[in-house]
Design an enzyme around this catalytic site. Structure first.
Site, PDB file in Angstrom:
ATOM      1  N   ASP A  78       1.300  43.669  -9.840  1.00 49.88           N
ATOM      2  CA  ASP A  78       0.448  43.435 -11.004  1.00 49.88           C
ATOM      3  C   ASP A  78      -0.628  44.516 -11.076  1.00 49.88           C
ATOM      4  O   ASP A  78      -1.283  44.833 -10.070  1.00 49.88           O
ATOM      5  CB  ASP A  78      -0.189  42.041 -10.886  1.00 49.88           C
ATOM      6  CG  ASP A  78      -0.990  41.673 -12.111  1.00 49.88           C
ATOM      7  OD1 ASP A  78      -0.496  40.883 -12.929  1.00 49.88           O
ATOM      8  OD2 ASP A  78      -2.125  42.193 -12.255  1.00 49.88           O
ATOM      9  N   GLU A  98       1.578  42.696 -17.754  1.00 46.71           N
ATOM     10  CA  GLU A  98       1.402  43.867 -16.876  1.00 46.71           C
ATOM     11  C   GLU A  98       1.870  43.532 -15.460  1.00 46.71           C
ATOM     12  O   GLU A  98       1.358  44.051 -14.488  1.00 46.71           O
ATOM     13  CB  GLU A  98      -0.065  44.327 -16.892  1.00 46.71           C
ATOM     14  CG  GLU A  98      -1.073  43.260 -17.258  1.00 46.71           C
ATOM     15  CD  GLU A  98      -1.490  42.403 -16.076  1.00 46.71           C
ATOM     16  OE1 GLU A  98      -1.005  41.257 -16.009  1.00 46.71           O
ATOM     17  OE2 GLU A  98      -2.292  42.858 -15.246  1.00 46.71           O
ATOM     18  N   HIS A 108      -5.225  49.604 -26.726  1.00 46.67           N
ATOM     19  CA  HIS A 108      -3.938  48.974 -26.434  1.00 46.67           C
ATOM     20  C   HIS A 108      -2.799  49.992 -26.348  1.00 46.67           C
ATOM     21  O   HIS A 108      -1.890  49.859 -25.527  1.00 46.67           O
ATOM     22  CB  HIS A 108      -3.659  47.918 -27.506  1.00 46.67           C
ATOM     23  CG  HIS A 108      -2.910  46.746 -26.997  1.00 46.67           C
ATOM     24  ND1 HIS A 108      -1.550  46.636 -27.095  1.00 46.67           N
ATOM     25  CD2 HIS A 108      -3.337  45.639 -26.330  1.00 46.67           C
ATOM     26  CE1 HIS A 108      -1.164  45.505 -26.537  1.00 46.67           C
ATOM     27  NE2 HIS A 108      -2.232  44.876 -26.061  1.00 46.67           N
TER      28      HIS A 108
HETATM   29  P1  GH3 Z   1      -6.325  41.532 -12.253  1.00 46.92           P
HETATM   30  O1  GH3 Z   1      -6.763  42.727 -11.500  1.00 46.92           O
HETATM   31  O2  GH3 Z   1      -6.863  40.263 -11.675  1.00 46.92           O
HETATM   32  O3  GH3 Z   1      -4.846  41.480 -12.430  1.00 46.92           O
HETATM   33  O4  GH3 Z   1      -6.999  41.641 -13.699  1.00 46.92           O
HETATM   34  P2  GH3 Z   1      -6.296  42.018 -15.061  1.00 46.92           P
HETATM   35  O5  GH3 Z   1      -7.344  42.401 -16.035  1.00 46.92           O
HETATM   36  O6  GH3 Z   1      -5.224  43.032 -14.825  1.00 46.92           O
HETATM   37  O7  GH3 Z   1      -5.545  40.678 -15.409  1.00 46.92           O
HETATM   38  P3  GH3 Z   1      -5.625  39.734 -16.647  1.00 46.92           P
HETATM   39  O8  GH3 Z   1      -4.489  38.790 -16.437  1.00 46.92           O
HETATM   40  O9  GH3 Z   1      -6.999  39.179 -16.829  1.00 46.92           O
HETATM   41  O10 GH3 Z   1      -5.320  40.668 -17.890  1.00 46.92           O
HETATM   42  C1  GH3 Z   1      -4.092  41.239 -18.104  1.00 46.92           C
HETATM   43  C2  GH3 Z   1      -4.188  42.097 -19.325  1.00 46.92           C
HETATM   44  O11 GH3 Z   1      -2.950  42.753 -19.576  1.00 46.92           O
HETATM   45  C3  GH3 Z   1      -4.515  41.302 -20.565  1.00 46.92           C
HETATM   46  C4  GH3 Z   1      -3.495  41.722 -21.574  1.00 46.92           C
HETATM   47  O12 GH3 Z   1      -4.090  42.033 -22.778  1.00 46.92           O
HETATM   48  C5  GH3 Z   1      -2.868  42.941 -20.986  1.00 46.92           C
HETATM   49  N1  GH3 Z   1      -1.482  43.105 -21.370  1.00 46.92           N
HETATM   50  C6  GH3 Z   1      -0.463  42.245 -21.146  1.00 46.92           C
HETATM   51  N2  GH3 Z   1       0.685  42.745 -21.695  1.00 46.92           N
HETATM   52  C7  GH3 Z   1       0.378  43.926 -22.262  1.00 46.92           C
HETATM   53  C8  GH3 Z   1       1.128  44.914 -22.981  1.00 46.92           C
HETATM   54  O13 GH3 Z   1       2.325  44.797 -23.212  1.00 46.92           O
HETATM   55  N3  GH3 Z   1       0.461  46.027 -23.388  1.00 46.92           N
HETATM   56  C9  GH3 Z   1      -0.856  46.188 -23.150  1.00 46.92           C
HETATM   57  N4  GH3 Z   1      -1.438  47.306 -23.573  1.00 46.92           N
HETATM   58  N5  GH3 Z   1      -1.599  45.278 -22.495  1.00 46.92           N
HETATM   59  C10 GH3 Z   1      -1.003  44.165 -22.057  1.00 46.92           C
HETATM   60 MG    MG Z   2      -3.542  42.457 -13.710  1.00 44.93          MG
END
Ligand code: GH3
Ligand code: MG
Length: 319
Positions: free
Chosen positions: A177, A221, A190
């Site tokens: 992750d 992610e 994004h």
């Molecule tokens: P941690 O270190 O605890 O993993 O914190 P984090 O910020 O990585 O984890 P969190 O689960 O809070 O946030 C994950 C983020 O990933 C939020 C979401 O908007 C982003 N995300 C998820 N899928 C995608 C994608 O396909 N593209 C983009 N650009 N962002 C994404």
């Molecule tokens: Mg994360």
């Protein structure tokens, strides 16, 4: 069906208990094909699993496991069910031809055979197989990153789990992750976030060296790796290498609280070669062995622990 780049030379497995028959077919295909040979049913199954041929030319009558049983077993295993089978037989009666076709064979060829006809029939089946592989690969790929999607991972995990139970081999999974990825999106947007995920996916994929290893996007992610025949020590080695490779991408992340670049946290779990049953919750129940879901849950638990322990880390344990 593992996704692989189309082989330059199609792979054909020739199965016949008579070496002279194997040789006769080998001569027909020696040019332009990669040939594998087997003289017993069990051997044919193991070559199919390890080499993933594009076509099997299968003798019906063999001592021990006959061609029908081989065909049936190939169809029953998700890892080999898409490999087309052509029966090659001296006794072409209606009953056995019907049985073979019902078991999923795509064609029948009678011995003695005409080399030109055999070549033409094989070519037709290989073309169909290549088209089917292409369609299947589209359904199994993640749209953003181009690596395998979760659906494909789930199918492969189930197949490899069952194989590892059958063959008493270890099996490991990694859950990976991206650290502080929400902050990355907030800081860089994004679109840059998507670009970053593509780079990380490519980096994870290229860290895997064995043909049976698989990387997939599990969601958002989060990524996963499936590592057949790999114990915890091997899985942790790989986890540290992948973590380092992602750091070496040097993708700037000025809002990360752990490093100035993009990093990942990893949780690993390894099923040992032999599973021991766990003590049941209710005393009256029989002990139950851990399941595939337990494997994923534990890997996720170690990922969570790696996050809590500061991120940019790999932690793991056995099932
Ligand atoms: P941690 O270190 O605890 O993993 O914190 P984090 O910020 O990585 O984890 P969190 O689960 O809070 O946030 C994950 C983020 O990933 C939020 C979401 O908007 C982003 N995300 C998820 N899928 C995608 C994608 O396909 N593209 C983009 N650009 N962002 C994404
Ligand atoms: Mg994360």
């Amino acid at each position: 069906m593992p996704i692989s780049a189309p082989a330059i030379k199609p792979k054909i497995l020739i199965v016949d208990d008579q070496p002279i028959n194997v040789q006769a077919l080998h001569q027909v295909f020696a040019d332009g094909y990669q040939i594998f040979m087997a003289t017993r049913g069990e051997q044919a199954l193991s070559v199919c699993a390890s080499k993933q041929p594009d076509l099997v030319l299968l003798d019906v009558e063999m001592p021990g496991m006959d061609g029908f049983e081989v065909c049936e077993r190939l169809r029953a295993d998700p890892l080999t069910r898409d490999i087309p089978v052509i029966f090659v037989t001296a006794h072409r009666d209606e009953a056995s031809e019907t049985r073979g076709l019902e078991l999923g064979a795509v064609d029948f060829i009678s011995k003695p055979f005409n080399p030109n006809i055999v070549r033409a029939r094989v070519k037709t089946q290989l073309t169909l197989k290549a088209q089917a592989d292409l369609l299947r690969s589209w359904a199994y790929l993640d749209g953003l990153t181009g690596i395998c999607n979760r659906r494909h991972f789930d199918e492969q995990l189930k197949a490899e789990w069952e194989r590892s139970l059958r063959e008493k081999t270890p099996l490991s999974v990694l859950m990976l992750d991206v650290d502080f990825f929400k902050r990355y999106n907030d800081r860089y947007g994004h679109q840059e976030g998507d670009k970053c995920l593509r780079l990380v996916a490519c980096c994870i994929q290229s860290s895997l060296k064995r043909p049976a290893d698989m990387a997939a996007r599990y969601g958002g992610e989060e990524f996963v790796c499936l590592l057949p025949n790999t114990d915890l020590e091997g899985a942790m080695q790989l986890a540290h290498a992948v973590g380092q490779s992602v750091m070496d991408l040097s993708i700037p992340h000025s809002d990360s609280l752990v490093a100035p670049v993009i990093t990942i946290s990893i949780g690993a779990c390894a099923k040992p070669a032999e599973l021991t049953s766990v003590v049941p919750h209710a005393a009256a129940q029989e002990p139950t062995p851990p399941s595939l879901e337990d494997l994923m849950r534990k890997a996720d638990g170690h990922l969570y622990a790696a996050k809590v322990a500061g991120r940019n880390k790999a932690l793991g344990g056995v099932l």
